[in-house]
Write an enzyme that holds these catalytic residues in place. Structure first.
Site, PDB file in Angstrom:
ATOM      1  N   LYS A  17     -44.466 -14.927 -16.076  1.00 40.11           N
ATOM      2  CA  LYS A  17     -43.525 -15.967 -15.645  1.00 40.11           C
ATOM      3  C   LYS A  17     -44.209 -16.879 -14.622  1.00 40.11           C
ATOM      4  O   LYS A  17     -44.985 -16.412 -13.789  1.00 40.11           O
ATOM      5  CB  LYS A  17     -42.324 -15.243 -15.028  1.00 40.11           C
ATOM      6  CG  LYS A  17     -41.494 -15.990 -14.034  1.00 40.11           C
ATOM      7  CD  LYS A  17     -40.364 -15.097 -13.528  1.00 40.11           C
ATOM      8  CE  LYS A  17     -40.426 -14.889 -12.021  1.00 40.11           C
ATOM      9  NZ  LYS A  17     -39.786 -15.876 -11.198  1.00 40.11           N
TER      10      LYS A  17
ATOM     11  N   LYS B 199     -42.141  -6.075  -7.244  1.00 42.64           N
ATOM     12  CA  LYS B 199     -42.508  -6.562  -5.901  1.00 42.64           C
ATOM     13  C   LYS B 199     -43.069  -5.436  -5.041  1.00 42.64           C
ATOM     14  O   LYS B 199     -43.888  -5.688  -4.168  1.00 42.64           O
ATOM     15  CB  LYS B 199     -41.323  -7.265  -5.228  1.00 42.64           C
ATOM     16  CG  LYS B 199     -40.982  -8.581  -5.931  1.00 42.64           C
ATOM     17  CD  LYS B 199     -40.478  -9.670  -5.019  1.00 42.64           C
ATOM     18  CE  LYS B 199     -40.443 -10.985  -5.784  1.00 42.64           C
ATOM     19  NZ  LYS B 199     -39.819 -12.090  -5.102  1.00 42.64           N
TER      20      LYS B 199
ATOM     21  N   LYS C 116     -43.616 -18.564  -7.853  1.00 37.67           N
ATOM     22  CA  LYS C 116     -43.997 -19.196  -6.588  1.00 37.67           C
ATOM     23  C   LYS C 116     -45.080 -18.404  -5.880  1.00 37.67           C
ATOM     24  O   LYS C 116     -45.836 -18.937  -5.105  1.00 37.67           O
ATOM     25  CB  LYS C 116     -42.782 -19.219  -5.658  1.00 37.67           C
ATOM     26  CG  LYS C 116     -41.835 -20.335  -5.915  1.00 37.67           C
ATOM     27  CD  LYS C 116     -40.995 -20.517  -4.666  1.00 37.67           C
ATOM     28  CE  LYS C 116     -39.591 -20.904  -5.007  1.00 37.67           C
ATOM     29  NZ  LYS C 116     -38.597 -19.921  -4.622  1.00 37.67           N
TER      30      LYS C 116
HETATM   31  P1  ATP Z   1     -41.115 -15.455  -7.028  1.00 39.21           P
HETATM   32  O1  ATP Z   1     -41.650 -15.514  -8.412  1.00 39.21           O
HETATM   33  O2  ATP Z   1     -42.148 -15.671  -5.975  1.00 39.21           O
HETATM   34  O3  ATP Z   1     -40.227 -14.287  -6.799  1.00 39.21           O
HETATM   35  P2  ATP Z   1     -39.442 -17.458  -7.980  1.00 39.21           P
HETATM   36  O4  ATP Z   1     -40.390 -18.452  -8.527  1.00 39.21           O
HETATM   37  O5  ATP Z   1     -38.771 -16.499  -8.917  1.00 39.21           O
HETATM   38  O6  ATP Z   1     -40.169 -16.698  -6.845  1.00 39.21           O
HETATM   39  P3  ATP Z   1     -36.847 -17.937  -6.709  1.00 39.21           P
HETATM   40  O7  ATP Z   1     -36.523 -18.707  -5.506  1.00 39.21           O
HETATM   41  O8  ATP Z   1     -36.783 -16.455  -6.595  1.00 39.21           O
HETATM   42  O9  ATP Z   1     -38.327 -18.295  -7.186  1.00 39.21           O
HETATM   43  O10 ATP Z   1     -35.951 -18.438  -7.924  1.00 39.21           O
HETATM   44  C1  ATP Z   1     -35.061 -19.535  -7.896  1.00 39.21           C
HETATM   45  C2  ATP Z   1     -34.443 -19.734  -9.260  1.00 39.21           C
HETATM   46  O11 ATP Z   1     -35.451 -20.115 -10.215  1.00 39.21           O
HETATM   47  C3  ATP Z   1     -33.799 -18.479  -9.852  1.00 39.21           C
HETATM   48  O12 ATP Z   1     -32.612 -18.853 -10.515  1.00 39.21           O
HETATM   49  C4  ATP Z   1     -34.793 -17.972 -10.860  1.00 39.21           C
HETATM   50  O13 ATP Z   1     -34.185 -17.248 -11.895  1.00 39.21           O
HETATM   51  C5  ATP Z   1     -35.372 -19.280 -11.375  1.00 39.21           C
HETATM   52  N1  ATP Z   1     -36.746 -19.101 -11.874  1.00 39.21           N
HETATM   53  C6  ATP Z   1     -37.784 -18.593 -11.194  1.00 39.21           C
HETATM   54  N2  ATP Z   1     -38.894 -18.601 -11.933  1.00 39.21           N
HETATM   55  C7  ATP Z   1     -38.549 -19.149 -13.130  1.00 39.21           C
HETATM   56  C8  ATP Z   1     -39.264 -19.438 -14.321  1.00 39.21           C
HETATM   57  N3  ATP Z   1     -40.561 -19.183 -14.429  1.00 39.21           N
HETATM   58  N4  ATP Z   1     -38.598 -19.997 -15.365  1.00 39.21           N
HETATM   59  C9  ATP Z   1     -37.270 -20.268 -15.268  1.00 39.21           C
HETATM   60  N5  ATP Z   1     -36.540 -20.031 -14.165  1.00 39.21           N
HETATM   61  C10 ATP Z   1     -37.162 -19.475 -13.099  1.00 39.21           C
END
Ligand code: ATP
Ligand code: LTN
Length: 336
Positions: A201, A119, A204
């Site tokens: 991955k 980040k 968001k």
């Molecule tokens: P960013 O990628 O912008 O940091 P994020 O998509 O990881 O955001 P979070 O709110 O940080 O979103 O994550 C919420 C939950 O979703 C966490 O438990 C995280 O581990 C899970 N998660 C996030 N992305 C994935 C993914 N691609 N596959 C499976 N689980 C995920």
């Protein structure tokens, strides 16, 4: 007489940032498990607004997203009476415990966090102290509720390891204070990959809207995004090394339909990627439909959401009073 509960339910805590509408990675990797666990465990689920401001947010958009993320958890089927569903900022004890635990966390430990490194590369103009100490706040979230299990995607495993280390360190210094939490990670959906880059991955914060499917996308959009998903030049629909794009689609289809990989390979034997991609899109849309329909109703009723937020805040505050008081005593503060 004091009631003795010989078989208390194990405790669960997890959180999601209100940074954008959740995508199917969040849903399959974390949120779906939250629902699955709510009958068997004492669950606390949070919209972690404090975490989200480590990256700049537009205030009006953030407020809207907190409301929407909260409504989505209810629409998904979480029961606010049975579980505690709340907004992190509505319980000030998170920030308070976070400060205390930061004095039991080493600079070197935080420097090793891969999410911080990623980040800070992405936000090189705003490497703020919050981004650095973010895992301590996450540890505080979990330890404050004495959680046994934390359902998350694999990307959070390192943060959870740190929370465990902080808990053990504190317990060793002052006697049993915190439950040492375990991660709960679903193997096949631990890391849903981007539809545009099967090596990254699904995230968001990805700027390409075709890389992820939001849980609120309509059916046509979902099918279009899957049709455009990056795969390979092979033809066979099977799960094997080197076919990362197809493997990702198979994992998503399997999670959406509850079919095994073998069943899926059989179903699409002799068929092309085009047919398969449409089938994945349709299955994902079917999976999300009930939640989307409930969401549309709930989001119109701001008073209902507000009342549930108040209920969640009260439950969260009540659940954390004792632990924080104990921490104050243990470190040597004067408790009134
Ligand atoms: P960013 O990628 O912008 O940091 P994020 O998509 O990881 O955001 P979070 O709110 O940080 O979103 O994550 C919420 C939950 O979703 C966490 O438990 C995280 O581990 C899970 N998660 C996030 N992305 C994935 C993914 N691609 N596959 C499976 N689980 C995920
Ligand atoms: N850091 C997590 C969100 C999060 C969380 C938590 C998850 C904040 N506090 C406590 C589990 C338990 C993330 O960015 N996905």
């Amino acid at each position: 007489m004091k009631q003795i509960n010989n078989n208390p339910k194990k405790k669960i805590f997890s959180g999601i940032q209100p940074t954008n509408t959740p995508h199917i990675g969040n849903y399959l990797g974390a949120m779906k498990n939250w629902l699955k666990l709510q009958d068997e465990y004492e669950c606390t689920y949070s919209i972690v607004d404090l975490h989200s401001i480590t990256v700049r947010q537009d205030p009006a958009k953030l407020r809207k997203q907190i409301m929407e993320s909260f409504a989505l958890l209810i629409a998904m089927g979480l029961d606010p009476e049975k579980s505690t569903v709340f907004v992190q900022g509505h319980n000030p004890r998170h920030a308070e415990l976070s400060w205390i635990l930061s004095c039991y966390t080493q600079f070197g430990e935080l420097s090793r966090m891969t999410q911080f490194k990623d980040k800070s590369k992405k936000n090189s103009d705003n490497i703020n102290a919050g981004l650095f100490t973010y895992p301590v706040l996450m540890a505080a979230d979990i330890l404050l509720y004495q959680a046994d299990l934390v359902p998350v995607g694999i990307d959070q495993k390192q943060h959870l390891e740190l929370a465990r280390n902080i808990a053990v360190r504190f317990n060793n210094a002052y006697g049993e204070t915190f439950t040492v939490p375990e991660p709960y990670i679903s193997k096949s959906t631990a890391k849903i990959m981007s539809l545009q880059d099967p090596f990254a991955k699904m995230s968001k914060s990805d700027e390409n809207p075709n890389s992820s499917v939001s849980v609120l996308d309509d059916r046509d959009t979902i099918i279009r995004k899957f049709k455009r998903a990056v795969t390979d030049s092979d033809k066979e629909i099977c799960y094997k090394e080197g076919k990362d794009g197809i493997n990702n689609l198979i994992s998503i289809y399997s999670a959406a339909t509850d079919k095994s990989i073998e069943q899926i390979e059989k179903e699409f034997d002799g068929k092309g990627y085009g047919d398969f991609k449409i089938a994945v899109g349709e299955a994902v849309s079917d999976m999300l439909k009930p939640m989307q329909e409930r969401f549309k109703e709930i989001i119109k009723d701001k008073k209902y959401i507000n009342d549930l937020m108040i209920l969640g805040a009260e439950k969260a505050q009540r659940a954390t009073f004792k632990t924080l008081k104990k921490v104050h005593k243990r470190v040597g503060f004067v408790v009134l």
